[in-house]
Design a protein around this motif. Structure first.
Motif, PDB file in Angstrom:
ATOM      1  N   LEU A 210       0.919  -1.063   0.043  1.00  0.00           N
ATOM      2  CA  LEU A 210       0.141   0.010  -0.027  1.00  0.00           C
ATOM      3  C   LEU A 210       0.765   1.237  -0.046  1.00  0.00           C
ATOM      4  O   LEU A 210       0.410   2.468  -0.251  1.00  0.00           O
ATOM      5  N   ILE A 211       2.108   0.972   0.323  1.00  0.00           N
ATOM      6  CA  ILE A 211       2.967   2.222   0.184  1.00  0.00           C
ATOM      7  C   ILE A 211       2.946   3.041  -1.158  1.00  0.00           C
ATOM      8  O   ILE A 211       2.801   4.433  -1.196  1.00  0.00           O
ATOM      9  N   PRO A 212       2.938   2.496  -2.316  1.00  0.00           N
ATOM     10  CA  PRO A 212       3.017   3.033  -3.632  1.00  0.00           C
ATOM     11  C   PRO A 212       1.811   3.785  -3.697  1.00  0.00           C
ATOM     12  O   PRO A 212       1.931   5.057  -4.349  1.00  0.00           O
ATOM     13  N   ILE A 213       0.629   3.269  -3.060  1.00  0.00           N
ATOM     14  CA  ILE A 213      -0.555   4.141  -3.137  1.00  0.00           C
ATOM     15  C   ILE A 213      -0.792   5.250  -2.272  1.00  0.00           C
ATOM     16  O   ILE A 213      -0.895   6.294  -2.807  1.00  0.00           O
ATOM     17  N   ILE A 214      -0.127   5.412  -1.169  1.00  0.00           N
ATOM     18  CA  ILE A 214       0.071   6.425  -0.315  1.00  0.00           C
ATOM     19  C   ILE A 214       1.010   7.312  -1.076  1.00  0.00           C
ATOM     20  O   ILE A 214       0.614   8.775  -1.138  1.00  0.00           O
ATOM     21  N   ALA A 215       2.045   6.998  -1.352  1.00  0.00           N
ATOM     22  CA  ALA A 215       3.140   8.110  -2.019  1.00  0.00           C
ATOM     23  C   ALA A 215       2.481   8.568  -3.534  1.00  0.00           C
ATOM     24  O   ALA A 215       2.495   9.699  -3.760  1.00  0.00           O
ATOM     25  N   GLY A 216       1.742   7.700  -4.109  1.00  0.00           N
ATOM     26  CA  GLY A 216       1.105   8.460  -5.309  1.00  0.00           C
ATOM     27  C   GLY A 216       0.069   9.360  -5.241  1.00  0.00           C
ATOM     28  O   GLY A 216      -0.006  10.529  -5.779  1.00  0.00           O
ATOM     29  N   LEU A 217      -0.714   9.214  -4.216  1.00  0.00           N
ATOM     30  CA  LEU A 217      -1.843  10.143  -3.821  1.00  0.00           C
ATOM     31  C   LEU A 217      -1.071  11.370  -3.118  1.00  0.00           C
ATOM     32  O   LEU A 217      -1.632  12.601  -3.483  1.00  0.00           O
ATOM     33  N   TRP A 218      -0.063  11.171  -2.372  1.00  0.00           N
ATOM     34  CA  TRP A 218       0.566  12.309  -1.647  1.00  0.00           C
ATOM     35  C   TRP A 218       1.271  13.255  -2.948  1.00  0.00           C
ATOM     36  O   TRP A 218       1.150  14.497  -2.503  1.00  0.00           O
ATOM     37  N   LEU A 219       2.028  12.593  -3.802  1.00  0.00           N
ATOM     38  CA  LEU A 219       2.644  13.440  -4.737  1.00  0.00           C
ATOM     39  C   LEU A 219       1.581  14.249  -5.710  1.00  0.00           C
ATOM     40  O   LEU A 219       1.741  15.232  -6.324  1.00  0.00           O
ATOM     41  N   GLY A 220       0.158  13.914  -5.554  1.00  0.00           N
ATOM     42  CA  GLY A 220      -0.497  14.620  -6.147  1.00  0.00           C
ATOM     43  C   GLY A 220      -0.725  14.757  -7.740  1.00  0.00           C
ATOM     44  O   GLY A 220      -1.139  15.610  -8.531  1.00  0.00           O
ATOM     45  N   ARG A 221      -0.060  13.817  -8.434  1.00  0.00           N
ATOM     46  CA  ARG A 221       0.151  13.756  -9.936  1.00  0.00           C
ATOM     47  C   ARG A 221      -1.099  12.769 -10.656  1.00  0.00           C
ATOM     48  O   ARG A 221      -0.796  12.738 -11.958  1.00  0.00           O
ATOM     49  N   LEU A 222      -1.645  11.989  -9.575  1.00  0.00           N
ATOM     50  CA  LEU A 222      -2.624  11.081 -10.129  1.00  0.00           C
ATOM     51  C   LEU A 222      -4.022  11.765 -10.764  1.00  0.00           C
ATOM     52  O   LEU A 222      -4.352  12.996 -10.092  1.00  0.00           O
ATOM     53  N   ARG A 223      -4.546  11.247 -11.621  1.00  0.00           N
ATOM     54  CA  ARG A 223      -5.647  11.888 -12.129  1.00  0.00           C
ATOM     55  C   ARG A 223      -6.869  11.937 -11.003  1.00  0.00           C
ATOM     56  O   ARG A 223      -6.668  10.988 -10.079  1.00  0.00           O
ATOM     57  N   ARG A 224      -7.740  13.039 -11.113  1.00  0.00           N
ATOM     58  CA  ARG A 224      -8.688  12.763  -9.873  1.00  0.00           C
ATOM     59  C   ARG A 224      -9.491  11.644  -9.667  1.00  0.00           C
ATOM     60  O   ARG A 224     -10.087  11.284  -8.618  1.00  0.00           O
TER      61      ARG A 224
ATOM     62  N   ALA B 135      -8.342   8.581  -9.512  1.00  0.00           N
ATOM     63  CA  ALA B 135      -7.857   8.056  -8.546  1.00  0.00           C
ATOM     64  C   ALA B 135      -8.429   8.254  -7.050  1.00  0.00           C
ATOM     65  O   ALA B 135      -8.189   7.349  -6.283  1.00  0.00           O
ATOM     66  N   TRP B 136      -8.983   9.274  -6.962  1.00  0.00           N
ATOM     67  CA  TRP B 136      -9.375   9.725  -5.440  1.00  0.00           C
ATOM     68  C   TRP B 136     -10.668   8.772  -5.259  1.00  0.00           C
ATOM     69  O   TRP B 136     -11.135   8.318  -4.137  1.00  0.00           O
ATOM     70  N   LEU B 137     -11.442   8.535  -6.436  1.00  0.00           N
ATOM     71  CA  LEU B 137     -12.741   7.618  -6.181  1.00  0.00           C
ATOM     72  C   LEU B 137     -12.156   6.290  -5.936  1.00  0.00           C
ATOM     73  O   LEU B 137     -12.733   5.392  -5.166  1.00  0.00           O
TER      74      LEU B 137
ATOM     75  N   ARG C 136      -0.384   2.656 -10.359  1.00  0.00           N
ATOM     76  CA  ARG C 136      -0.057   4.096 -10.723  1.00  0.00           C
ATOM     77  C   ARG C 136       1.183   4.739  -9.870  1.00  0.00           C
ATOM     78  O   ARG C 136       1.667   5.733 -10.170  1.00  0.00           O
ATOM     79  N   GLY C 137       0.870   4.484  -8.537  1.00  0.00           N
ATOM     80  CA  GLY C 137       1.856   5.284  -7.595  1.00  0.00           C
ATOM     81  C   GLY C 137       3.233   4.763  -8.036  1.00  0.00           C
ATOM     82  O   GLY C 137       4.305   5.791  -7.754  1.00  0.00           O
ATOM     83  N   LEU C 138       3.611   3.468  -8.256  1.00  0.00           N
ATOM     84  CA  LEU C 138       5.005   3.159  -8.611  1.00  0.00           C
ATOM     85  C   LEU C 138       5.376   3.831  -9.803  1.00  0.00           C
ATOM     86  O   LEU C 138       6.842   4.364  -9.994  1.00  0.00           O
TER      87      LEU C 138
END
Length: 219
Positions: A149-163, A165-167, A208-210
């Motif tokens: 789950l760390i890549p998930i947290i990192a990807g969301l934290w970096l804020g570069r994922l499409r919105r 991803a928040w869904l 996506r986070g990776l």
């Protein structure tokens, strides 16, 4: 039943994300019908997915990104499946709200705290402990190692994922909260089986986070 509901719910999530920025009533029908079909297999899981999806679509409408017809048509598309499910219950058990499963296994699935059918006192503290165990097991189930789950947290934290991803992230989080009143939620004997439908979402978010981490490290 997990595979059946998971199949339809992934269709619903995909259609809902594709609705973003589009004015397509056809995709709204797909979302509603898929959630309704999943309801026939696993009602509680379908409601867990349906609530964030409904909020997502309503928010898009509130921001004037979707016409009012989208949430209305989506809800209408789910109703025939739900009505059919309740009618079948009524024919088989005499009550639309009592399933054949509940007749064969009385008290096996219920919501709330207190003593469950296995004699365990289900408390909010125990529910939080089960949630923690669930997160640990989901880590292993997702990508096969304890830090999935760390890549998930990192990807969301970096804020570069499409919105969108928040869904994808909101649905597993809501599933964790919604399963708190479910005694043990299957974790003690089968692992996080009740969360099987959310695993594909976690894997997508982790991938996506990776990718985002790799891009940042390569800069």
């Amino acid at each position: 039943s997990e595979l059946t509901s998971g199949f339809f719910l992934l269709i619903a999530v995909n259609a809902a994300i594709r609705l973003d920025g589009r004015r397509s009533l056809l995709l709204a029908v797909v979302v509603g019908a898929a959630v309704g079909a999943a309801y026939c297999a696993r009602p509680y899981t379908a409601l867990i997915f349906g609530f964030p999806l409904g909020i997502w679509i309503a928010w898009r409408w509130f921001r004037r990104e979707l016409p009012l017809g989208v949430p209305i048509v989506g809800a209408a598309a789910a109703l025939p499946f739900i009505a059919a499910y309740l009618w079948i219950n009524s024919e088989l058990t005499g009550s639309a709200w009592v399933t054949p499963y509940a007749i064969n296994f009385p008290g096996r699935f219920r919501l709330g705290f207190g003593q469950d059918t296995f004699g365990v006192i289900h408390t909010p503290q125990l529910a939080l402990a089960v949630m923690g165990l669930t997160l640990v097991e989901l880590n292993v189930w997702s990508l096969g190692w304890p830090l999935s789950l760390i890549p998930i947290i990192a990807g969301l934290w970096l804020g570069r994922l499409r919105r969108g991803a928040w869904l994808l992230a909101a649905i597993p989080l809501f599933a964790l909260v919604a399963h708190m009143p479910v005694p043990m939620a299957g974790v003690h004997d089968t692992g996080p089986l009740y969360y099987l439908e959310v695993l594909p979402l976690l894997v997508i978010l982790a991938a996506r986070g990776l990718i985002e981490l790799g891009r940042r490290l390569g800069e």
